[in-house]
Design an enzyme around this catalytic site. Structure first.
Site, PDB file in Angstrom:
ATOM      1  N   ASP A  85      -6.463 -21.429 -54.565  1.00 43.07           N
ATOM      2  CA  ASP A  85      -6.283 -22.587 -55.449  1.00 43.07           C
ATOM      3  C   ASP A  85      -4.849 -22.623 -55.954  1.00 43.07           C
ATOM      4  O   ASP A  85      -4.392 -21.700 -56.621  1.00 43.07           O
ATOM      5  CB  ASP A  85      -7.254 -22.484 -56.624  1.00 43.07           C
ATOM      6  CG  ASP A  85      -7.387 -23.779 -57.402  1.00 43.07           C
ATOM      7  OD1 ASP A  85      -6.404 -24.531 -57.461  1.00 43.07           O
ATOM      8  OD2 ASP A  85      -8.467 -24.020 -57.960  1.00 43.07           O
ATOM      9  N   SER A  92     -13.223 -28.972 -61.416  1.00 41.60           N
ATOM     10  CA  SER A  92     -11.971 -28.841 -62.135  1.00 41.60           C
ATOM     11  C   SER A  92     -12.212 -28.991 -63.632  1.00 41.60           C
ATOM     12  O   SER A  92     -12.867 -28.174 -64.250  1.00 41.60           O
ATOM     13  CB  SER A  92     -10.971 -29.859 -61.600  1.00 41.60           C
ATOM     14  OG  SER A  92      -9.676 -29.568 -62.002  1.00 41.60           O
ATOM     15  N   HIS A 141      -7.753 -26.005 -54.022  1.00 37.21           N
ATOM     16  CA  HIS A 141      -8.452 -26.613 -55.148  1.00 37.21           C
ATOM     17  C   HIS A 141      -9.551 -27.557 -54.682  1.00 37.21           C
ATOM     18  O   HIS A 141     -10.605 -27.664 -55.284  1.00 37.21           O
ATOM     19  CB  HIS A 141      -7.449 -27.373 -56.020  1.00 37.21           C
ATOM     20  CG  HIS A 141      -8.018 -27.833 -57.319  1.00 37.21           C
ATOM     21  ND1 HIS A 141      -8.547 -26.976 -58.247  1.00 37.21           N
ATOM     22  CD2 HIS A 141      -8.150 -29.072 -57.852  1.00 37.21           C
ATOM     23  CE1 HIS A 141      -8.970 -27.657 -59.295  1.00 37.21           C
ATOM     24  NE2 HIS A 141      -8.744 -28.938 -59.074  1.00 37.21           N
TER      25      HIS A 141
END
Length: 904
Positions: A794, A720, A828
Site C-alpha cells: 500500500d 480506506s 491500496h
C-alpha cells in the site's frame, strides 16, 4: 455506482488514457498462482481461494471497451481491454523511488493497465456506426498504451510492449497507424530507440511530427548498490525550519536511490517525423512535461533536478520550466523553483513561485500562470491571495507580464473562450466558498465581474459548467452559441441538476450578459438517467448556431446498462450509437431505491437500498444486510442533507463492489450518508464519533423499519476511510452491527501526526481528537467480529500496511474475534484476479459465518501452516488461511503489497 458510465468513455480530447481494469468486470485470466474452487466455503487447504460461482460469474464478465472520438468527431475508437491481470503481473520487479513505482525492465510506471486491440468505427451521416476496422500490423500479444490521435485525425500514435519469457516486460516502442488503411508501423526505423514513460511519453507537435521522451542511447547499466555504505544516513534541521509533511510512501532513502531515480527518469527528447526521420533535441534531463504551443512554434518543457528530498515525493523536487522552439533551441527560462519541503499541511496551501504555467488555448503562443501572495501558507491573511499573469512567448524588451486578475481565495483554474471572455475560478476549502468571475482577457477597459458566488457544498445551486469546443489547433475553449432572431451570445451550461428527488442533468442556454437561462435539454426523470458527455458539432472556430447543435449523451436506468447517443438540433433527434450487453443479466431485475431518513439531530440523510432479484419482504422476510459507506465532511447541516446521485443510475458492479452480495441474497445499503459537520468555527472531527454513530443508527433503524433487514444480521464495511469508519462503528456502536469488513484502512491517527483526510490540525494541536478518532485506541471495546484486509504494498499516504498489522495485534491482545488478510504485491486498490477473488471469498465467508446465524462456523476451520491470514476468536481458538485481497480509499490513504507469512 455511476462509474460504469465514465469507465468506458475516454474524454473527447486527443489522448485515450489507460483506465483501470480492476474497476470493472473481467473474464478469467491465466495465473501462476493456484486458486481453489471451494463451493462449500471453507475447506482445509492453502493458497488463494475462489468465491462462490454466483459472485465469480459477475466479476468475470467480459470488460466493455473504452471509447475515444476522433478530433473531427467522424470516427470512434473501441479500445479493447483484457480480463483482470494475473498476480504474476504484479510480482514483476519494481523500484520504489521518490513516490513513483517503476518497472525497470520496461522503463515505465509499474502496474500499468493496457489495451489489447484497437477497433475503428466510422460515424455515418445518420449518426449510426459503420463496420469495425481493426488496427493491424503490430505483433500479436502486444500490450498497448498511450493511444493518441494526431490533430488532423488521420493517424494514431501508441506504445507497445510484451511479456518476456522470464516474466519481465520488454521496453516500450512507439508505433503509428494510418486511420484510413488501419495499418500500423514503428515510428522509428532503428530498433534501439525506446520510450521512457516514467513521466511524459510523447506528444504530437503537428500533424506529422511527434516529440518523444526516449531512453538515452548512451545510457549504460543501472548503478550498483554499494555493498558497504559510504556513511550513515543523516537528516538535519539545524536551521530550525518548520517542516510538516503527510505520511508519504516510497520516498528516496539514500544517495543510491537518488542515482537510481536519475537513471530511470532521465530522458532524451527526440523530434520524430512520420517519414522516419528524427533528431535529438536538448540535453538528457528528467523531463516531466512537454507541451507544444497551439501555433506549433514552441514547446514548454518542464523538468525536475537536484537537490532531491528524502521526506517528500518528486512532485516537490526543484522544478524548471523552459520555453524552447520546436527545433530544440532554448528561448528562455520561465521559472526555476526550489525544493518545496515546507508547504504547510493546511488546505489550500500551495508551492511558492509560478505555478499552473500553461498556454492560452485561444491564442497562438501566449502563456499564463498564477503566483501566490501569501507565501503559499493558507493561514496567512492577505489580499489578494493569488495573482494571475499573462505574457507572450517572447516578450518585447522590457515588456512586463500583464495582470489578468487578482483573487482573494485560492486560484482554481480558467475556462478560456476568446479575447472578450474567460471564466476564472477561485475557492476556499475552510469556508467551502467558491466563485466564478467573468473577465475580458484582452479588453482592459472591461473590469472583472462575479458570475457565481456560492458554497461548493450546495449542490442544489450548482449552475453547471460551460461546454467546450475543440479548436483547429486541438485546444479546447468555451463554445459560444447563437440562435435565430437574437443577436445575443450564449453559453451552454452542462449541469448535474441536483434536486431533492435526485440528480436530473440539464443543458442550459445561458446569456452571460443578463444571466437569463433557457433549458434546452433535460434528463428523463421517471425511468432513465441521462447526461451530456460532449459537444460534437464543434468543427468550426466561429460561433455555433443552436439549430446545428449536436451533442453526445449517455442513457441508463436501474436495470439497463449505459449506452451512448447522438442528439441533433433543432428536432432533438436521437440516434443510439452503442448497444453494449448487460454485464450481469442474472441481476438485471434487482431492486434499487434511493431512500431518505433523518438523523436524531435533524440532519436529512440518504442512501441507496438494493434488494436481490425476486425478493418479496412479505414472503421472504427480512434479509441479512451489508452496509457499505464512506464518511464526508460538511460545514452546514443543510448542505449535508442534500441529495446526491440519482435513483435511476445503472447499478454498476465493480470487482470488489458490495453489490456482489446481491447474488448471495443480501440486502445492500450502499453509500448511506455519514456527514461529519463542523458549523461556523467548530471543527467537524471534534464530534466525529458522535456524528458517526448517530448516522449509522439512523441508517440501521430505517432498513429495519422497512422490514428488509434483520436487526441481528447487519454487517458494516468500507475501504480506506470507510475501513476507518467500520472499525470505529464496531468500537462505539456494537449494538448496531453483527460484524465488520475493513479494507486498506488507517486505524491509529498518531501514525499520521501531520494531518489526515481533511484534518488540517496536527496531533499536538488536536491531541484529544486524534486519540478519540483512532479505533486503535478503542481496540479493547471491539467485541464483534472484524475482518481486516490490506495490500502488502500500500503506497497511499497514511494507510501503510503497518496500520492493519498493529491494529490486528491490538485486537488479538484483547481477545477480539478478528482476522487479518495481507495481500501479496497488492497496493491500496486491489487488481490481480487471484487477490480480488480471495478478497471476495474472505468477505463472503465472513458474512456467512457472522451475519447468518444458521451458518456452521465449525465447518470453516483450516489448519494450513503456510498462512497469510490469521484469526483470533474470543474463546482463543485460532484459525488460519492463506490470504490476498485489497480495496481502495481516499486521497490520503495508501496502497500496500505483501509476501505470504504466518501471523500466528
Amino acid at each position: 455506482m455511476a462509474s460504469s458510465r465514465l469507465a468506458t468513455l475516454v474524454p473527447l480530447c486527443s489522448s485515450a488514457a489507460e483506465h483501470s481494469v480492476a474497476d470493472s468486470g473481467a473474464s478469467p485470466s491465466p495465473s501462476s498462482s493456484p486458486a481453489q474452487d471451494d463451493e462449500d466455503d471453507f475447506v482445509t487447504g492453502s493458497g488463494y481461494r475462489l468465491p462462490p460461482k454466483e459472485i465469480r460469474d459477475i466479476v468475470d464478465a467480459p470488460p466493455l471497451p473504452v471509447l475515444s472520438f476522433s478530433p473531427h468527431r467522424d470516427k470512434i475508437l473501441f479500445l479493447k481491454r483484457r480480463a483482470l491481470p494475473p498476480l504474476s503481473d504484479l510480482a514483476k520487479p519494481e523500484e520504489k523511488l521518490a513516490g513513483v513505482r517503476i518497472d525497470g525492465n520496461s522503463n515505465s510506471r509499474s502496474r500499468m493497465s493496457f489495451y489489447t486491440g484497437i477497433g475503428i468505427h466510422g460515424l455515418l451521416d445518420d449518426g449510426s456506426l459503420g463496420p469495425e476496422k481493426e488496427i493491424f500490423g503490430y505483433p500479436e500479444g502486444a500490450k498497448i498504451n498511450f493511444v493518441t490521435w494526431s490533430r488532423d485525425g488521420r493517424h494514431l500514435a501508441f506504445a507497445i510492449r510484451f511479456d518476456e519469457e522470464d516474466n519481465t516486460s520488454s521496453k516500450l516502442t512507439v508505433w503509428v497507424a494510418d486511420i484510413e488503411s488501419g495499418k500500423a508501423r514503428p515510428l522509428f526505423n532503428s530498433p534501439d530507440v525506446y520510450l521512457n514513460a516514467i513521466f511524459e511519453s510523447f506528444v504530437w507537435v503537428n500533424d506529422s511530427t511527434l516529440l518523444v521522451c526516449t531512453i538515452p542511447l548512451s545510457r549504460g547499466k543501472p548503478p550498483r548498490k554499494p555493498l558497504v555504505p559510504a556513511g550513515p544516513k543523516i537528516q538535519s534541521n539545524e536551521q530550525q525550519n518548520v517542516i510538516q509533511v503527510r505520511t508519504y510512501q516510497d520516498l528516496l532513502k539514500d544517495e543510491y536511490d537518488a542515482d537510481l531515480f536519475d537513471y530511470y527518469a532521465t530522458s532524451q527528447l527526440v523530434l520524430a517525423s512520420l517519414d522516419g526521420t528524427f533528431k535529438l533535441i536538448g540535453p538528457p534531463a528528467l523531463y516531466t512535461s512537454i507541451d507544444p504551443s497551439p501555433d506549433e512554434k514552441y514547446v514548454m518543457v518542464t523538468s525536475i533536478h537536484r537537490p532531491y528530498s528524502f521526506i517528500v515525493p518528486c512532485g516537490r523536487f526543484p522544478k524548471k520550466v523552459e520555453l524552447w522552439t520546436t527545433e530544440g533551441k532554448v528561448v528562455r527560462e520561465i521559472c526555476n523553483l526550489p525544493l518545496a519541503e515546507d508547504i504547510p499541511i493546511v488546505s489550500n496551501s500551495v508551492r511558492k513561485g509560478k505555478r499552473s504555467v500553461n498556454w492560452r488555448p485561444d491564442k497562438q503562443s501566449t502563456l499564463y500562470w498564477v503566483e501566490t501572495q501569501d507565501g503559499g501558507d493558507a493561514k496567512v491573511e492577505v489580499s489578494p491571495r493569488d495573482i494571475i499573469y499573462m505574457e507572450p512567448a517572447e516578450p518585447l524588451n522590457g515588456e512586463q507580464p500583464e495582470i489578468l486578475h487578482k483573487l482573494d481565495l485560492r486560484y482554481g483554474g480558467i475556462s478560456w473562450c476568446d479575447e472578450s471572455l474567460a471564466l476564472v475560478y477561485e475557492s476556499w476549502y475552510k469556508t467551502r466558498k467558491t466563485r466564478t468571475w467573468v473577465v475580458a482577457p484582452d479588453q482592459k477597459d472591461v473590469g472583472p465581474q462575479i458570475l457565481f458566488d456560492r458554497s461548493s457544498e450546495d449542490v442544489y445551486s450548482d449552475p453547471g459548467s460551460p461546454m467546450m469546443r475543440r479548436t483547429a489547433a486541438g485546444t479546447y475553449v468555451i463554445a459560444k452559441i447563437k440562435k435565430d432572431g437574437d443577436d445575443n451570445t450564449y453559453l451552454l451550461l452542462n449541469g448535474m441538476g441536483a434536486t431533492p428527488e435526485g440528480n436530473i442533468p440539464f443543458l442550459d442556454l445561458f446569456d452571460i450578459e443578463t444571466g437569463s437561462k433557457e433549458r434546452i435539454w433535460e434528463s428523463d426523470k421517471e425511468k432513465y438517467y441521462e447526461t451530456v458527455i460532449a459537444l460534437m458539432s464543434d468543427q468550426t472556430d466561429s460561433t455555433l448556431h443552436l439549430n446545428q447543435l449536436k451533442i453526445l449523451t449517455s442513457k441508463e436506468s436501474k436495470t439497463e446498462n449505459t449506452q451512448y447517443f447522438l442528439q441533433f438540433w433543432p428536432e432533438k433527434r436521437r440516434v443510439q450509437i452503442t448497444n453494449f450487453p448487460h454485464p450481469y443479466p442474472q441481476l438485471q431485475s434487482l431492486h434499487k431505491e434511493m431512500i431518505r431518513y433523518e438523523r436524531k439531530d435533524g440532519v436529512q440523510l440518504t442512501a441507496t437500498l438494493y434488494l436481490p432479484p425476486g425478493y418479496d419482504p412479505s414472503v421472504d422476510g427480512p434479509l441479512p444486510c451489508l452496509v457499505w459507506s464512506y464518511p464526508g465532511e460538511f460545514k452546514s447541516k443543510d448542505a449535508a442533507g442534500q441529495v446526491r446521485g440519482s435513483p435511476n443510475e445503472f447499478a454498476g458492479i465493480g470487482a470488489t463492489s458490495p453489490l456482489l452480495w446481491l447474488a448471495r441474497r443480501f440486502a445492500i445499503l450502499s453509500g448511506p450518508t455519514i456527514p461529519i459537520i463542523g458549523e461556523g468555527e467548530e471543527e467537524a472531527n471534534d464530534r466525529y464519533v458522535e456524528q458517526l454513530v448517530a448516522s449509522a443508527e439512523a441508517a440501521v433503524e430505517e432498513v429495519v423499519r422497512r422490514g428488509v433487514a434483520h436487526p441481528n444480521k447487519i454487517a458494516v464495511g468500507g475501504h480506506s476511510y470507510g475501513a476507518f469508519m467500520t472499525a470505529n462503528l464496531l468500537a462505539h456502536a456494537p449494538h448496531l452491527f453483527c460484524c465488520g469488513v475493513a479494507r486498506s484502512g488507517a486505524y491509529n491517527r498518531t501514525l499520521t501526526p501531520f494531518g489526515f483526510q481533511n484534518e488540517d490540525r496536527t496531533l499536538w494541536e488536536a491531541t484529544n481528537t486524534y486519540v478519540e478518532m483512532s479505533p486503535f485506541m478503542s481496540a479493547n471495546k471491539i467485541k464483534k467480529p472484524i475482518l481486516l484486509i490490506h495490500g502488502e504494498e500500500d503506497n497511499n499516504s497514511g494507510t501503510l500496511t503497518l496500520q492493519s498489522d498493529r491494529f490486528f495485534t491490538a485486537l488479538k491482545g484483547h481477545g477480539a474475534l478478528c482476522r487479518l488478510v495481507i495481500l501479496p504485491y497488492e497496493s491500496h486498490g486491489y487488481s490481480a484476479r487471484e487477490s480480488i477473488m480471495h478478497v471476495l471469498w474472505e468477505t463472503d465467508r465472513w458474512l456467512r459465518n457472522y451475519c447468518e446465524p444458521n451458518y456452521d462456523v465449525s465447518s470453516s476451520k483450516d489448519t494450513s501452516r503456510n498462512s497469510t491470514t490469521s484469526i483470533n476468536s474470543e474463546n482463543e481458538k485460532a484459525l488460519s488461511a492463506s490470504g490476498g485481497g485489497a480495496a481502495h480509499e481516499s486521497s490520503e490513504f495508501g496502497e500496500l503489497l505483501c509476501t505470504p507469512r504466518s501471523l500466528l
